[in-house]
Enzyme design. Sequence first.
Site: not given
Length: 287
Positions: A53, A97, A120
């Site tokens: 990422k 995460q 997200d």
Amino acid sequence: MSHSGLVLSGRKYARVVRSSLKERVSLLQGCPPGLAVIMVGDDPASKVYVGAKEKACKKVGINSTVINMPADSSEADVLRRVDELNSDDKVHGILVQLPLPDHISVDRIASAVLPEKDVDGFHPVNVGRLWRGEDGLFPCTPSGIIGLLRHYDIPMSGKNALIVGRSNIVGKPMAALLLRENCTVTVAHSRTVDLIKQCGRADILVVAAGRAEMIKRNWVKPGAVVVDVGMNRNSSGKLVGDVDYHDVKEVCSAITPVPGGVGPLTIAYLLENTFKARSKQKTIEPN
Ligand code: NDP
């Protein structure tokens, strides 16, 4: 006569998304989007994802910061970091995460991120916006799939779509997004009776079950579009999807391969969401 479906290349489409983003970011002249990633503990797979990422952000000019927290951090410690990032105006997107250590509630952390920074798309407010047909930040993998289908001009309106899997990360948001594209949507799961029959009715089949090569050629309606989200290791350690690719490719009109299909879309749409989050937070451009 042997027929073979069009390969929907997520790898190529992700390149298109990244180059468009790079250009849009460059127009922001010194006020780039910022992404913060919180990682709790040192799960090796998470480290690889977070590294990927960071690298992808750098390529398009998005600032990224990784906040490494020890595995024994309390939920309150993580919530404090989220709060700090919520009020940092250089940070437009916040990602926690997964997986988190067992003593930390994923739901409480996801709900603590400001909806405007929730890249997200896991915050209940964004989930509500998604189902209500409003604008918001939506989960990266299903958003990327819609982008891919549009990129290849796959007609969606009025089509029967079947999604195999009902997770909050893939299956459910995929259902909401296909509904927004005017598909007639069915969601199958482990208790679905006669999955083969359900598959046989689908013009668009999205499989996110996490079961190596479970979808066989005789399950698929001839001419269907098949999207394989699965990422599994088969008995010889090879990365395979949830669809028996070589078999199904012969009967469908289009299919995503594994690897190189859905996989590359997730990070590309994380970048896209970070850009979108910044645009929502900065309505007046400095230039
Ligand atoms: P989950 O394990 O959270 O969900 C799996 C879903 O599939 C569940 O709803 C389950 O049903 C259903 N399911 C499992 N077995 C069957 C079966 N035999 N028949 C019908 N339904 C079944 O997985 P995720 O949604 O997180 O991920 C799914 C797959 O996609 C995994 O392989 C994962 O690695 C991959 N993935 C890939 C991404 C990418 O970027 N390419 C991103 C995210 C995930 P029930 O609810 O009844 O248990």
